[in-house]
Design an enzyme around this catalytic site. Structure first.
Site, PDB file in Angstrom:
ATOM      1  N   SER A  26       1.276  -4.181  -9.163  1.00 51.99           N
ATOM      2  CA  SER A  26       1.161  -4.387  -7.729  1.00 51.99           C
ATOM      3  C   SER A  26       1.424  -3.061  -7.004  1.00 51.99           C
ATOM      4  O   SER A  26       0.768  -2.076  -7.292  1.00 51.99           O
ATOM      5  CB  SER A  26       2.143  -5.492  -7.309  1.00 51.99           C
ATOM      6  OG  SER A  26       1.733  -6.126  -6.137  1.00 51.99           O
TER       7      SER A  26
ATOM      8  N   HIS B  72      -2.270 -12.282 -10.642  1.00 56.27           N
ATOM      9  CA  HIS B  72      -1.529 -11.070 -10.317  1.00 56.27           C
ATOM     10  C   HIS B  72      -0.629 -10.600 -11.460  1.00 56.27           C
ATOM     11  O   HIS B  72       0.287 -11.306 -11.867  1.00 56.27           O
ATOM     12  CB  HIS B  72      -0.682 -11.335  -9.073  1.00 56.27           C
ATOM     13  CG  HIS B  72      -0.302 -10.115  -8.304  1.00 56.27           C
ATOM     14  ND1 HIS B  72      -1.221  -9.266  -7.723  1.00 56.27           N
ATOM     15  CD2 HIS B  72       0.915  -9.593  -8.002  1.00 56.27           C
ATOM     16  CE1 HIS B  72      -0.601  -8.290  -7.090  1.00 56.27           C
ATOM     17  NE2 HIS B  72       0.689  -8.469  -7.259  1.00 56.27           N
TER      18      HIS B  72
ATOM     19  N   ASP C 192      -6.719 -13.288  -8.462  1.00 54.66           N
ATOM     20  CA  ASP C 192      -5.686 -12.646  -7.650  1.00 54.66           C
ATOM     21  C   ASP C 192      -6.307 -12.151  -6.345  1.00 54.66           C
ATOM     22  O   ASP C 192      -7.249 -11.349  -6.371  1.00 54.66           O
ATOM     23  CB  ASP C 192      -5.073 -11.482  -8.425  1.00 54.66           C
ATOM     24  CG  ASP C 192      -4.112 -10.654  -7.590  1.00 54.66           C
ATOM     25  OD1 ASP C 192      -3.622 -11.149  -6.559  1.00 54.66           O
ATOM     26  OD2 ASP C 192      -3.846  -9.500  -7.990  1.00 54.66           O
TER      27      ASP C 192
END
Length: 502
Positions: A192, A458, A433
């Site tokens: 991320s 994710h 995601d």
């Protein structure tokens, strides 16, 4: 009295006038955490978890790497953890060092939830290092709270990605020198926001890191590179492909919430319907909670039974006489679990992450995420830079730099640019995601590669593997390992060539 103490005492008066109740996030933030559960924890409320295989250290880190003012030389303790269980040492060989970049939260949860490093340490005889991001967890200058940090006009100026990357470089170089591991190749890994940092680190510090694995890194969600509604378009797609009826129910629920709210005692009725832990004062509290729930469901879905399936199955299974809002509640209960009440502030924890990421987005990480024609599950609400600037001015008395990221790290015409000089980066994504809408989904060169899975979500590829992991996820992880092996083999060949004086 050291410089740090003296300077801090001079600034203390700044903090006492502020309270967290006066602070508001500049706009609706969809978090970037690697792990789903991290946001529900707070460094003050969970016991420190450190595996017996990890040893905790603190590096005396420089506050400001890029200036020469007196306060620039102030230092703070930056936490990092080391796992040397499979490290064969650098005396007679040069085994690799895997470095995990902490992001917008304390590092503790990543030790338990991120499995890529520990799963592959034995195979590579690798040293594992996890470094906490400055200003999060236990790596906060002056021992301040995050509330105090974001309110201090001087200290918060050192709270940015550029300083964080130099932090990581200093810790890595320090360890390599300490362990006499000067020739051990370094692979940096992040998910991320941490994945963004890993990819940028490889581009900015190629002399420190041989390669980077950037999982679910939305490095293209800046300026106008990605459509504003890219995130919400995938949330919409995830629900609509699961159930048209469920999608329609959510789409119609926003107007229904407004309709009920306008009735006598309407907010009380909504509080009762959704079993809120405290009475609603405005409909936006309920809407924000539901929106965050839908995004959480989409972003952190995992096979074999995806949360969106669980939610929509409950909605679709309602009796034909059940109204829209009670259908939505049934989906919430199916996803969240049965409870006496539901906390509308659930997605606003921990304050450390909400406050810290709020500052980062208002200063440099300006991601123009909004609702548009490609996300019809939500009411239209495009990102408005002028309003965003007003919010940042109100909260911090600053104006954001919306073009800073693309100016400093790049992003525009990324294929033609990185093909000329970049190398050794894996961009991994799962197309379920929402942040994959701003990820790198095409190979840029032979060594800057995009690996994605149609049904992935994710950061799934770097999480701890499970027995129920589908074959496509196992294959994705194996491909990543093979690519990293190739990087290291080429490095060793070049190193041997150099040592022979050729």
């Amino acid at each position: 009295m050291n410089l740090l103490t003296m300077w801090f005492q001079c600034l203390q008066w700044v903090f006492v006038f502020f309270s967290i109740s006066a602070f508001a996030a500049p706009y609706k933030l969809q978090r970037l955490g690697t792990l789903q559960e991290t946001i529900f924890r707070d460094a003050k409320t969970i016991p420190e978890f450190v595996s017996s295989e990890f040893e905790t250290f603190y590096y005396e880190q420089t506050l400001d790497h890029f200036n020469y003012r007196p306060e620039s030389f102030v230092t703070f303790n930056q936490r990092y953890l080391v796992n040397s269980k499979y490290w064969s040492g650098a005396k007679d060989s040069t085994p690799p060092i895997f470095v995990y970049f902490g992001a917008e939260a304390q590092i503790d949860d990543d030790l338990q939830g991120v499995g890529f490093l520990t799963e592959n340490a034995r195979q590579f005889s690798a040293l594992l290092v996890y470094i906490e991001h400055r200003f999060y967890g236990k790596s906060v200058p002056y021992g301040l709270t995050m509330e105090e940090v974001v309110r201090n006009e001087t200290v918060r100026g050192y709270f940015n990605s550029m300083q964080a990357l130099e932090d990581y470089a200093e810790v890595i170089l320090y360890l390599k020198n300490k362990l006499d591991a000067h020739y051990s190749p370094v692979i940096v890994i992040g998910g991320s926001y941490g994945g963004m940092l890993a990819s940028w680190f490889r581009l900015k510090y190629p002399h420190v890191a041989l390669g980077a694995l950037a999982s679910s890194a939305p490095i293209l969600y800046f300026d106008d590179i990605t459509p504003q509604d890219g995130y919400y378009s995938i949330v919409t797609k995830d629900f609509r492909e699961t159930s048209e009826n469920c999608y329609e129910c959510i789409r119609k629920s926003w107007d229904e919430i407004d309709r009920v709210a306008q009735e006598p005692n309407g907010l009380s009725s909504l509080s009762e319907i959704f079993k809120t832990c405290t009475s609603l004062n405005k409909t936006s509290d309920l809407k924000d909670y539901l929106e965050s729930t839908y995004c959480d469901i989409a972003q952190y879905g995992s096979p074999p039974i995806y949360p969106v399936t669980t939610f929509c199955k409950a909605v679709d299974g309602a009796n034909s006489t059940t109204d829209i809002l009670h259908r939505i509640l049934m989906g919430v209960v199916a996803y969240q679990g049965a409870s006496n009440c539901y906390d509308m502030n659930q997605y606003k924890y921990p304050p450390e992450t909400i406050l810290g990421w709020g500052w980062q987005t208002c200063s440099e990480m300006v991601m123009p995420i909004g609702y548009g024609p490609n996300s019809p599950m939500f009411p239209a609400a495009p990102f408005n830079l002028e309003n965003f600037e007003k919010s940042c001015k109100k909260n911090y008395n600053i104006l954001p730099r919306p073009h800073w990221i693309t100016s400093y790290y790049g992003g525009h015409a990324i294929k033609s640019v990185l093909r000329r000089f970049g190398s050794n980066i894996i961009f991994s994504n799962g197309l379920r995601d929402p942040y994959s809408s701003a990820g790198v989904l095409e190979n840029i060169s032979d060594s800057i590669v995009a690996l994605y899975t149609k049904d992935g979500s994710h950061c799934m590829d770097i999480l701890v593997p499970g027995e129920s992991d589908p074959e496509w996820l196992v294959i994705q992880r194996k491909k990543e390992v093979v690519i990293i092996q190739e990087w290291i083999q080429i490095y060793y060949a070049d190193l041997q060539h150099t040592k022979q004086g050729n």
